[in-house]
Each structure stands twice: as structure tokens, then as C-alpha cells.
Design an enzyme around this catalytic site. Structure first.
Site, short mmCIF file in Angstrom:
data_model
loop_
_atom_site.label_atom_id
_atom_site.label_comp_id
_atom_site.label_asym_id
_atom_site.label_seq_id
_atom_site.Cartn_x
_atom_site.Cartn_y
_atom_site.Cartn_z
N ARG A 212 0.85 -1.19 0.00
CA ARG A 212 0.00 0.00 0.00
C ARG A 212 0.89 1.24 0.00
NH1 ARG A 212 -5.26 -1.80 2.92
NH2 ARG A 212 -5.27 -3.94 2.15
N GLU A 214 1.19 4.00 1.34
CA GLU A 214 0.69 4.75 2.49
C GLU A 214 1.56 5.98 2.70
OE1 GLU A 214 -1.82 4.31 4.50
OE2 GLU A 214 -2.44 2.23 4.21
N ARG A 220 1.64 2.38 12.88
CA ARG A 220 0.93 1.14 12.55
C ARG A 220 0.72 0.91 11.07
NH1 ARG A 220 -5.26 1.75 13.59
NH2 ARG A 220 -5.61 3.92 13.03
N HIS A 221 1.35 1.76 10.24
CA HIS A 221 1.24 1.59 8.79
C HIS A 221 2.60 1.33 8.17
CE1 HIS A 221 -2.64 3.71 9.36
NE2 HIS A 221 -3.01 2.88 8.40
N GLU A 350 -7.45 -1.18 14.74
CA GLU A 350 -7.95 -2.21 13.84
C GLU A 350 -6.88 -3.26 13.57
OE1 GLU A 350 -9.34 -0.75 9.95
OE2 GLU A 350 -8.61 -2.67 9.16
N SER A 353 -10.13 -6.78 9.03
CA SER A 353 -11.49 -6.46 8.61
C SER A 353 -11.96 -7.51 7.63
CB SER A 353 -11.62 -5.04 8.06
OG SER A 353 -10.81 -4.89 6.94
N ARG A 401 0.85 -6.07 12.58
CA ARG A 401 0.10 -5.41 13.66
C ARG A 401 -0.22 -6.39 14.79
NH1 ARG A 401 -4.52 -1.39 11.25
NH2 ARG A 401 -3.06 -0.18 10.02
P1 AMO Z 1 -8.03 -3.81 5.09
O1 AMO Z 1 -7.64 -2.82 4.06
O2 AMO Z 1 -8.79 -3.33 6.26
O3 AMO Z 1 -8.91 -4.96 4.46
O4 AMO Z 1 -6.71 -4.54 5.58
C1 AMO Z 1 -6.77 -5.66 6.44
C2 AMO Z 1 -5.77 -5.53 7.57
O5 AMO Z 1 -4.47 -5.39 7.05
C3 AMO Z 1 -3.69 -4.58 7.88
N1 AMO Z 1 -3.19 -3.44 7.13
C4 AMO Z 1 -1.99 -2.88 7.30
N2 AMO Z 1 -0.97 -3.18 8.12
C5 AMO Z 1 0.15 -2.43 8.05
N3 AMO Z 1 0.30 -1.40 7.19
C6 AMO Z 1 -0.69 -1.05 6.35
N4 AMO Z 1 -0.51 -0.05 5.49
C7 AMO Z 1 -1.90 -1.80 6.37
N5 AMO Z 1 -3.07 -1.75 5.69
C8 AMO Z 1 -3.84 -2.74 6.17
C9 AMO Z 1 -4.58 -4.14 9.03
C10 AMO Z 1 -5.95 -4.31 8.44
O6 AMO Z 1 -6.94 -4.53 9.43
N6 AMO Z 1 -9.52 -7.02 1.56
C11 AMO Z 1 -9.77 -6.57 2.90
C12 AMO Z 1 -9.89 -7.72 3.88
C13 AMO Z 1 -11.11 -8.60 3.67
O7 AMO Z 1 -12.20 -8.04 3.60
O8 AMO Z 1 -10.94 -9.83 3.62
C14 AMO Z 1 -8.62 -5.65 3.33
O9 AMO Z 1 -7.55 -5.62 2.76
O10 AMO Z 1 -4.35 -4.99 10.13
#
Ligand code: AMO
Length: 427
Positions: A212, A214, A220-221, A350, A353, A401
Site C-alpha cells: 500500500r 501509504e 501502525r502503517h 484495527e 477487517s 500489527r
Molecule cells: P483492510 O484494508 O482493512 O482490508 O486490511 C486488512 C488488515 O491489514 C492490515 N493493514 C496494514 N498493516 C500495516 N500497514 C498497512 N498499510 C496496512 N493496511 C492494512 C490491518 C488491516 O486490518 N480485503 C480486505 C480484507 C477482507 O475483507 O478480507 C482488506 O484488505 O491490520
């Protein structure tokens, strides 16, 4: 042989010949006696170079630098004065790799280095037992998750990370030049795990990198994280997915607690394994709870609201369910104004999800159009819904996380060997 025993295997071996190998953790030359503390993956042991051996070995021991890699063959002796009550009296010391001096960072525990310094010299940082322990716990966590999911009939799959379309919105897509064509790094295996639901594989999971772009520098990202995704077919509702998620969390944490006693002790961490079922907090209730504290939210929770809710709820782990449709991706099934979705929260953050997916072809296309997406760009995905797609649902959980939360680490980067973010691409 470079090694016959790890330092953890020496108890009861007194009087025997052993060969240990590792790093010269500490070096002390006191008058005519020298001590080397040798460290390997399991711990340390003292090598004592007595007067009678000095002529033969002193030269080598003296020329040793801290953190050099050595193999020591000698006799194990009991000695109350030595750490652990044992010492190796060497017959031969082989220097396998001499370390340059000074070291890029202090790992003796005397000076605490900033995280950035530690990450710059991660190879050195990881020599610290407390840092290595984080990754042993992480390994155990993954083993616990895999073991639980395999036991529930899931099979491990791998889906492409070079993709033609993003699943989680355009804002965080990394573009790649793919032989002159535009491609992206996969943000999540979402579309592929769903396609697999049309095949009869029924229950799949993947543990793999997700990318991502970001831009925000938070604790946490990351721009590359490890996502645990699972997807299951023939569900009645997202409730079945949530039950698997909570049982998986409990089972994996129980596994870690049993397998990583030494590591947890070293890290001064007690693991409180939560009990399933976790509390379910409907989004509307979350909104009311926050309003009662004077915090107004609309269709989603920002990180501040999430944190505040975490304090109000008080449980370590809980679900927030039924987010408004408007905030959810196209693949989530609608339920009136709200959606068949959930987030798993851990102490106000979070962790995962998921939800039930829209498996009805016409409804899926209509939802995509409503959200301004062109279904044509997603044909590889939508086609799988045309020829027999069972109702299904799943989840995505961030492993980094989870490890961070489990160990109470301040920054997600501490739970990642070589983290990637907007600023850091090396090492
Ligand atoms: P979502 O975008 O909420 O859902 O991502 C799911 C989980 O991935 C982790 N996460 C991250 N961890 C670290 N850095 C990041 N940039 C980052 N982005 C996300 C989080 C988050 O809760 N496709 C859906 C899931 C589904 O519906 O099955 C999805 O990607 O812990």
C-alpha cells in the site's frame, strides 16, 4: 565440526569435550587469564582461557574483536563463579570471521539506540536476544495460525502480487512498469481469494506481502505488510467468519503462550489470551457510545475515535459490526444502509477487517457502478460470479500489527525484520 552443542545443550555435559560456535559477545583479559562470552542463537557461555593455555591461545584471544565469529573446542567444566556455573576450557579457538571495529551500534544493552539506528544496522540489532525474541514469537504466531486454519480445513494458496487492478481503492496503489504496460503491486489478495470460492476449493488462506502506498508515517502503517487472508464458501452470514477469526486468535495466542515461554519472559510480557466469543459492537452502538463521551463520528471511525472506543469498551479484543455501506469496498454485501462487514479491534486499533461478500452477479455489478467503478476493468473477477458462485466471506488480518499488539511494541516496524515505509527502502 564447527559445533557439537548449542549453549543451551551444555547442562549435564561437564567433563566432556564440546565444540561451541557463535559470536564473541564479551571479551575480557584480566592479567594472565582471558574470558570470552560466546553467544549463539540460544544463549551464552563463558570460555575461560587459563594460565596453562595462555601461551598457545592468548595470541588468538587477544587479537579477537567483539562480535567476531568463533568456534571453540574444549572441555566443559563446572565453575560456581562462572555465569550459569559452567565454563569451557578451550583446546582450540578458530576465528571464522573477524569483526571490524568499532561496531555500527552498541548491542551490549548499555546504550539504547534509536529505532532508526537499529533499523539501519538491523543485522547487528537482531543479535540482541530481546530483538531476536520478537521474531521467534512472530514465527510461533504464524505457526499457530496455520495450524488452526489447517485444522479447520483451509488450504494455503498463493495469488499474484503483480496485478492489473487494485482491490482496495486507487489512492494506495503502487504502479509498476510491466514490460511497457501498466501494472500494480497487489494491495490484498481480495479478488483472487474470492475467485477461488467459485472453484470448489471452498476454504483458502494466504499469508503473503501486501503493498500500500501509504503516505502517512504512523506507528501502525507500512507500505509493505504481511496480510493473512482467508475466505470460506457456503456461509449464512459474516457471523461464521467472525467465529473463525476469534477462535483463530485465541488458538494462535494459546500456541504462542505455550511455545514461547522463554521469549516472553525475556521480553517481560505476560500474554492475556482473550476468551471467545469476543464482544460484538454494532456500528450504531459505537456511535452512541462515542457521542455519550462527546465524540461525534459519521460513517467511519478515525484512529482517534477508535482509540476512544477502545477505552470505553475496555476489552482487549472486540468486533465492530455493520459499518455503513458508504465506507465499505464494492465487494462487501449490503444490508440495507449498513453492510455485512466487521472489523476486529485490539485495544482501540484495527487488526482485521472482513465480512460477507456480494456473490450475486447482478447485485455486484450494480454496486460497482454505484461506487463509480467500471466493471469491465474487473472482468477477470466478475466472470467468476457468472458461472456459479456460492455465498462466501472472509477476512484480512495484518500479521505485523498482530505481532506488534501481542508484544506491546510501540512501533509496527519493531515487529518487522526489514520494514518498508515512505522513507525507508533500505536495508
Ligand atoms: P483492510 O484494508 O482493512 O482490508 O486490511 C486488512 C488488515 O491489514 C492490515 N493493514 C496494514 N498493516 C500495516 N500497514 C498497512 N498499510 C496496512 N493496511 C492494512 C490491518 C488491516 O486490518 N480485503 C480486505 C480484507 C477482507 O475483507 O478480507 C482488506 O484488505 O491490520
Amino acid at each position: 565440526m564447527k559445533r557439537t552443542h548449542y549453549t543451551s545443550e551444555l547442562e549435564g555435559q561437564e567433563g566432556k569435550s564440546v565444540t561451541i560456535a557463535g559470536w564473541a559477545d564479551q571479551l575480557r583479559i584480566l592479567g594472565k587469564i582471558a574470558f570470552i562470552i560466546v553467544r549463539d542463537r540460544y544463549g551464552t557461555v563463558q570460555v575461560t582461557i587459563p594460565r596453562s593455555k595462555l601461551a598457545e591461545l592468548y595470541g588468538e584471544a587477544k587479537s579477537l574483536t567483539k562480535e567476531s565469529v568463533i568456534s571453540v573446542k574444549g572441555t566443559l567444566k563446572a565453575n560456581k563463579e562462572a555465569p550459569r556455573g559452567i565454563e569451557v576450557i578451550p583446546e582450540h579457538i578458530e576465528v571464522l570471521s573477524r569483526a571490524a571495529a568499532p561496531l555500527p551500534m552498541d548491542i551490549s544493552g548499555k546504550i539504547t539506540s534509536e529505532l532508526e539506528t537499529r533499523l539501519d544496522s538491523r543485522f547487528m540489532d537482531l543479535r540482541q536476544p530481546t530483538v531476536a525474541a520478537v521474531f521467534r514469537v512472530r514465527d510461533s504466531l504464524l505457526a499457530g495460525i496455520r495450524s488452526y486454519l489447517e485444522g479447520e480445513g483451509f488450504i494455503e494458496v498463493h495469488t499474484p502480487k503483480l496485478v492489473k487492478a487494485g482491490a482496495e481503492g486507487g489512492a494506495t496503489l503502487f504502479k509498476v512498469d510491466y514490460f511497457g504496460k501498466k501494472a500494480y503491486l497487489s494491495q490484498s489478495p481480495q479478488l483472487f481469494k474470492q475467485v477461488l470460492m467459485s472453484t470448489g476449493l471452498d476454504r483458502v488462506y494466504e499469508i503473503a506481502p501486501a503493498f500500500r502506498a501509504e503516505p502517512s508515517a504512523t506507528t501502525r502503517h507500512l507500505s509493505e505488510f504481511i496480510s493473512l487472508d482467508f475466505e470460506m464458501a457456503f456461509i449464512d452470514s459474516q457471523e461464521e467468519v467472525m467465529q473463525l477469526v476469534e477462535n483463530m486468535v485465541v488458538s494462535a495466542m494459546t500456541h504462542v503462550k505455550g511455545e514461547c515461554k522463554d521469549e516472553l519472559k525475556l521480553l517481560g510480557r505476560e500474554l492475556d489470551v482473550p476468551k471467545a466469543p469476543f464482544r460484538r459492537v454494532p456500528f450504531a452502538e459505537a456511535k452512541e457510545l462515542l457521542a455519550a463521551e462527546g465524540k461525534k463520528i459519521e460513517n467511519d471511525l478515525d484512529s482517534e475515535a477508535e482509540k476512544a472506543l477502545g477505552s470505553i469498551i475496555g476489552d482487549d479484543y472486540y468486533f465492530i459490526t455493520g459499518f455503513p455501506n458508504a465506507e465499505k469496498p464494492f465487494y462487501i454485501m449490503e444490508d440495507g444502509d449498513s453492510s455485512c462487514s466487521f472489523d476486529l479491534e485490539c485495544k482501540g486499533q484495527e487488526l482485521a477487517s472482513g465480512g460477507q461478500r456480494e456473490h450475486r452477479y447482478d447485485a455486484l455489478i450494480a454496486r460497482m457502478r454505484r461506487l463509480g467503478l467500471d466493471p469491465k476493468s474487473f472482468e477477470f473477477y466478475t466472470n467468476a460470479f457468472k458461472y456459479g458462485m456460492p455465498p462466501h466471506g472472509g477476512v484480512g488480518l495484518g500479521i505485523d500489527r498482530f505481532a506488534q499488539k501481542l508484544l506491546g511494541l510501540k512501533n509496527i516496524r519493531e515487529a518487522v525484520l526489514f520494514p518498508r515505509d515512505k522513507i525507508r527502502m533500505m536495508p
